[in-house]
Scaffold this motif. Structure first.
Motif, mmCIF file in Angstrom:
data_model
loop_
_atom_site.group_PDB
_atom_site.id
_atom_site.type_symbol
_atom_site.label_atom_id
_atom_site.label_comp_id
_atom_site.label_asym_id
_atom_site.label_seq_id
_atom_site.Cartn_x
_atom_site.Cartn_y
_atom_site.Cartn_z
ATOM 1 N N ALA A 129 0.810 -1.211 0.000
ATOM 2 C CA ALA A 129 0.000 0.000 0.000
ATOM 3 C C ALA A 129 0.847 1.265 0.000
ATOM 4 O O ALA A 129 0.312 2.369 -0.137
ATOM 5 C CB ALA A 129 -0.939 0.014 1.202
ATOM 6 N N ALA A 130 2.170 1.115 0.153
ATOM 7 C CA ALA A 130 3.053 2.284 0.224
ATOM 8 C C ALA A 130 3.143 2.957 -1.140
ATOM 9 O O ALA A 130 3.479 2.310 -2.136
ATOM 10 C CB ALA A 130 4.435 1.864 0.695
ATOM 11 N N PRO A 131 2.833 4.262 -1.221
ATOM 12 C CA PRO A 131 2.856 4.947 -2.521
ATOM 13 C C PRO A 131 4.267 5.282 -2.962
ATOM 14 O O PRO A 131 5.207 5.336 -2.156
ATOM 15 C CB PRO A 131 2.052 6.221 -2.249
ATOM 16 C CG PRO A 131 2.293 6.498 -0.801
ATOM 17 C CD PRO A 131 2.400 5.156 -0.136
ATOM 18 N N SER A 132 4.418 5.506 -4.243
ATOM 19 C CA SER A 132 5.681 5.959 -4.819
ATOM 20 C C SER A 132 5.415 7.264 -5.560
ATOM 21 O O SER A 132 4.445 7.361 -6.330
ATOM 22 C CB SER A 132 6.236 4.911 -5.784
ATOM 23 O OG SER A 132 7.398 5.379 -6.435
ATOM 24 N N GLY A 133 6.229 8.267 -5.338
ATOM 25 C CA GLY A 133 6.031 9.558 -6.005
ATOM 26 C C GLY A 133 4.725 10.191 -5.578
ATOM 27 O O GLY A 133 4.423 10.309 -4.388
ATOM 28 N N ASP A 134 3.895 10.569 -6.564
ATOM 29 C CA ASP A 134 2.647 11.270 -6.250
ATOM 30 C C ASP A 134 1.444 10.332 -6.223
ATOM 31 O O ASP A 134 0.290 10.770 -6.315
ATOM 32 C CB ASP A 134 2.401 12.393 -7.258
ATOM 33 C CG ASP A 134 2.296 11.879 -8.697
ATOM 34 O OD1 ASP A 134 2.502 10.663 -8.914
ATOM 35 O OD2 ASP A 134 2.018 12.698 -9.584
ATOM 36 N N GLU A 135 1.661 9.028 -6.072
ATOM 37 C CA GLU A 135 0.552 8.091 -5.967
ATOM 38 C C GLU A 135 -0.266 8.366 -4.702
ATOM 39 O O GLU A 135 0.268 8.805 -3.684
ATOM 40 C CB GLU A 135 1.066 6.645 -5.939
ATOM 41 C CG GLU A 135 1.725 6.213 -7.242
ATOM 42 C CD GLU A 135 2.340 4.833 -7.144
ATOM 43 O OE1 GLU A 135 2.569 4.215 -8.199
ATOM 44 O OE2 GLU A 135 2.614 4.371 -6.004
ATOM 45 N N PRO B 197 -10.526 16.740 7.910
ATOM 46 C CA PRO B 197 -9.263 17.417 7.636
ATOM 47 C C PRO B 197 -9.186 17.862 6.180
ATOM 48 O O PRO B 197 -9.925 17.366 5.322
ATOM 49 C CB PRO B 197 -8.225 16.333 7.934
ATOM 50 C CG PRO B 197 -8.940 15.048 7.669
ATOM 51 C CD PRO B 197 -10.361 15.281 8.074
ATOM 52 N N ALA B 198 -8.310 18.795 5.909
ATOM 53 C CA ALA B 198 -8.126 19.265 4.530
ATOM 54 C C ALA B 198 -7.513 18.180 3.662
ATOM 55 O O ALA B 198 -7.785 18.125 2.453
ATOM 56 C CB ALA B 198 -7.257 20.515 4.510
ATOM 57 N N MET B 199 -6.707 17.296 4.258
ATOM 58 C CA MET B 199 -6.017 16.257 3.501
ATOM 59 C C MET B 199 -6.043 14.952 4.287
ATOM 60 O O MET B 199 -6.002 14.955 5.525
ATOM 61 C CB MET B 199 -4.559 16.649 3.240
ATOM 62 C CG MET B 199 -4.353 17.967 2.526
ATOM 63 S SD MET B 199 -4.656 17.868 0.754
ATOM 64 C CE MET B 199 -3.169 17.008 0.213
ATOM 65 N N TYR B 200 -6.117 13.844 3.565
ATOM 66 C CA TYR B 200 -5.832 12.526 4.127
ATOM 67 C C TYR B 200 -4.516 12.076 3.498
ATOM 68 O O TYR B 200 -4.461 11.774 2.303
ATOM 69 C CB TYR B 200 -6.958 11.540 3.815
ATOM 70 C CG TYR B 200 -8.193 11.764 4.658
ATOM 71 C CD1 TYR B 200 -8.205 11.421 6.008
ATOM 72 C CD2 TYR B 200 -9.328 12.335 4.123
ATOM 73 C CE1 TYR B 200 -9.317 11.630 6.799
ATOM 74 C CE2 TYR B 200 -10.464 12.550 4.897
ATOM 75 C CZ TYR B 200 -10.447 12.194 6.232
ATOM 76 O OH TYR B 200 -11.558 12.413 7.012
ATOM 77 N N ASN B 201 -3.476 12.092 4.295
ATOM 78 C CA ASN B 201 -2.124 11.868 3.792
ATOM 79 C C ASN B 201 -1.822 12.898 2.705
ATOM 80 O O ASN B 201 -1.726 14.081 3.001
ATOM 81 C CB ASN B 201 -1.943 10.432 3.319
ATOM 82 C CG ASN B 201 -2.144 9.419 4.449
ATOM 83 O OD1 ASN B 201 -1.827 9.718 5.607
ATOM 84 N ND2 ASN B 201 -2.661 8.256 4.140
ATOM 85 N N ASN B 202 -1.764 12.482 1.438
ATOM 86 C CA ASN B 202 -1.379 13.425 0.377
ATOM 87 C C ASN B 202 -2.533 13.769 -0.560
ATOM 88 O O ASN B 202 -2.316 14.274 -1.661
ATOM 89 C CB ASN B 202 -0.218 12.844 -0.442
ATOM 90 C CG ASN B 202 -0.579 11.510 -1.118
ATOM 91 O OD1 ASN B 202 -1.667 10.978 -0.891
ATOM 92 N ND2 ASN B 202 0.318 10.994 -1.941
ATOM 93 N N THR B 203 -3.790 13.493 -0.137
ATOM 94 C CA THR B 203 -4.930 13.692 -1.025
ATOM 95 C C THR B 203 -6.072 14.383 -0.299
ATOM 96 O O THR B 203 -6.443 13.977 0.814
ATOM 97 C CB THR B 203 -5.435 12.347 -1.582
ATOM 98 O OG1 THR B 203 -4.343 11.604 -2.108
ATOM 99 C CG2 THR B 203 -6.465 12.562 -2.676
ATOM 100 N N ALA B 204 -6.650 15.402 -0.924
ATOM 101 C CA ALA B 204 -7.834 16.056 -0.368
ATOM 102 C C ALA B 204 -9.054 15.191 -0.635
ATOM 103 O O ALA B 204 -9.221 14.665 -1.739
ATOM 104 C CB ALA B 204 -8.016 17.431 -0.992
#
Length: 581
Positions: free
Chosen positions: A82-88, A240-247
């Motif tokens: 589940a670990a993202p790479s780059g902007d995933e 929240p405004a974001m969940y990890n790296n995604t709104a």
């Protein structure tokens, strides 16, 4: 013992939400106040770099299509896959990881159904259920009555981002538990992102993705378990405004609530959309084409359409490249709600056959607005060509057959033969004989209403015992196969063919036993009886004298199994079958 029982016994601390004591609900409560069937919570553990996870997602989607509001899913992205790479997109959550640890079973994809331990399916000490067994275990508890009925509603203040969730619960009968726990989770649908094995790059459509848990991770303790009274609890939560790296997309948020007993088993679940004034998603859709096999010839095509827009999907116009032709079929009589998927048939007409017909399907307009959906492409072949006038159609079910059915149709969909309803509890086998007409194209269609596939399968063989088509395992969406009499072959005549034209007794018979054959008429001249295996190999032959109405066949030297019998004499063709044990 359920591995989370000891966790549920720990004291729970309320944090980040408002916890109200149980109170009688207002008049007009939404929760059912009569005994009701239990719903199913699928906790699906998945990852974006997991090649087999899309197959699990498809099973979950099928379960939702079949069970509707009785099905809830939470997709937890966990572990290294589940670990993202780059902007995933980073879907990971700490609560999902905690639940996965309690599952006590490694590997992805994975899941549980109502956190139950299913004997013979789950490993000892775990309630993990392999994806291929999800439909099976759900069917085993389909008719269970829920211990508690649940209802949820959620509203959002866009300006303050305050989410309010109200859950009603009702016990039709007094439970024997000391306490229950109520868990409320927030999920998001239709997130486009990376998915290995999905075939869509970074445009894969993720559904039911867990974003957070509004109650404590292992639930809010309910100590007042009072039968016959509607109770409720309300929770507030700041988005929240974001969940990890995604709104989060506010229009696609979903609440999943479930009640658990002291053993950690989920006794019922429910879900609802998060609503607010002005909630809107433009008309959009996602296509799946599952009912078109490699040998397809119907004049209309089935397309599964999921509505991704908040407005009811009322009309769809397709852009279809089919073989060398282009079509633009349209349906204007639809009523598909947000988030629902339905199979819709679109008429193409009697398109010309080629040896290989490639197809490309997408939408061109939805609800009167231009919209190009995802593209679905594959190919089909021209229909099987049969060298005889007659075919045998054999179907074998499993012992869970009430959801199975089949039809034999003309190309335009007209039904010629159809199965009778099957019963659960035992394997059923049937065989039909059908006479083909010149110039007609036939479609044999076997369907599985529960979309879980079945073993047993079907076979279609010609009068020579040669298999035209068949399979021993039929997948989730059944199978369709088209065939026609080969106009270039000298097809065998079929005068006086009867479905039970050749009577065999005893049948089944023991290997080596002589069986009696009755033809139902006197043979007009000397004929020849041939015995074929299902693989098309001749296993025995017998001369039949002119005028004979019956004969005796020795089965010495024949192995156990099913055999097809064919007798031809002076333009008369009699067909039958024999089972040896």
């Amino acid at each position: 013992m359920n591995p989370i029982k000891k966790l549920l016994a720990l004291p729970l601390i309320a944090g980040g939400f408002l916890l109200l004591s149980p109170a009688s609900a207002q008049d007009g409560a939404g929760v059912a106040q009569e005994p009701a069937l239990r719903n199913f919570l699928l906790e699906e553990y998945t990852g974006i770099h997991c090649s087999y996870c899309p197959s699990a997602h498809a099973i979950a989607k099928n379960l939702h299509a079949v069970l509707g509001s009785r099905m809830q899913t939470l997709a937890m992205h966990v572990g290294a896959l589940a670990a993202p790479s780059g902007d995933e997109v980073d879907f990971r959550t700490s609560c999902g990881e905690e639940w996965y640890a309690a599952l006590n079973s490694g590997g992805l994809p994975n899941g549980s159904i109502n956190r139950f331990f299913f004997e013979g399916v789950c490993m000892e000490g775990s309630y993990s259920v392999s994806r291929s067994y999800w439909p099976q275990v759900i069917r085993s508890i389909m008719n269970d009555t829920a211990q508690v009925n649940l209802y949820a509603e959620a509203t959002l203040d866009e300006e303050t981002r305050q989410l309010s969730v109200r859950v009603e619960y009702y016990y039709p009968e007094q439970p024997g538990d000391d306490f229950n726990t109520l868990t409320v989770a927030l999920a998001e649908n239709f997130i486009r992102g990376t998915q290995a094995g999905g075939g869509e790059g970074n445009q894969y459509l993720h559904q039911h993705a867990l974003r957070d848990v509004i109650t404590p991770v292992w639930g809010d303790t309910i100590e007042t378990l009072q039968a016959g009274t509607v109770m409720e609890r309300t929770y507030t939560y700041t988005l929240p405004a974001m969940y990890n790296n995604t709104a989060p997309d506010l229009a696609n948020l979903e609440i999943v609530a479930f009640m658990s007993n002291p053993e950690g088993e989920v006794t019922n679940s429910t879900s609802c959309l998060v609503l607010y004034p002005g909630r809107y998603v433009a008309p959009s859709a996602q296509l799946r084409v599952t009912g078109i096999s490699k040998y397809y010839a119907r004049t209309s095509i089935p397309v599964r359409i999921m509505n991704l827009g908040t407005d009811t999907l009322r009309s769809v116009k397709l852009s279809v490249d089919w073989g060398s032709e282009t079509y633009e079929p349209e349906r204007t009589d639809l009523a598909i709600p947000y988030g629902h998927e339905e199979e819709i048939w679109f008429e193409l007409g009697e398109y010309p056959f080629t040896q290989v017909m490639k197809y490309r399907i997408e939408t061109s307009r939805i609800n009167g607005e231009d919209y190009a959906s995802n593209l679905v492409s594959h190919h089909t072949f021209w229909p099987h060509k049969v060298a005889t006038d007659t075919v045998f159609i054999k179907v074998t079910t499993t012992n869970m057959a009430s959801d199975l059915s089949w039809t034999l149709r003309l190309r335009n969909g007209e039904v010629l033969l159809a199965s009778q309803p099957y019963e659960d509890g035992y394997v059923q086998e049937e065989e039909h004989v059908f006479v083909l007409e010149d110039g007609q194209v036939y479609s044999f269609e076997i369907e599985d209403a529960f979309l879980d596939g079945f073993s047993g399968g079907y076979s279609i063989t010609d009068a020579n015992g040669k298999e035209v088509s068949g399979m021993s395992y039929v997948g989730s969406f059944g199978d369709q196969v088209s065939f026609m009499k080969d106009p270039s072959a000298d097809a065998l005549p079929s005068v006086a063919v009867q479905e039970a034209g050749l009577q065999v007794y005893p049948n089944p018979a023991s290997c080596g036993q002589a069986v009696n054959l009755s033809f139902g008429m006197a043979m007009p001249c000397e004929g020849r009886l041939e015995v074929f295996s299902l693989q098309g190999q001749q296993a025995a032959a017998l001369r039949i004298p002119a005028g004979a109405e019956n004969a005796s066949l020795s089965t010495g030297g024949l192995a156990p199994g099913m055999y097809l019998l064919r007798l031809e004499a002076g333009g008369v063709l009699c067909l039958g079958k024999l089972v040896l044990r």
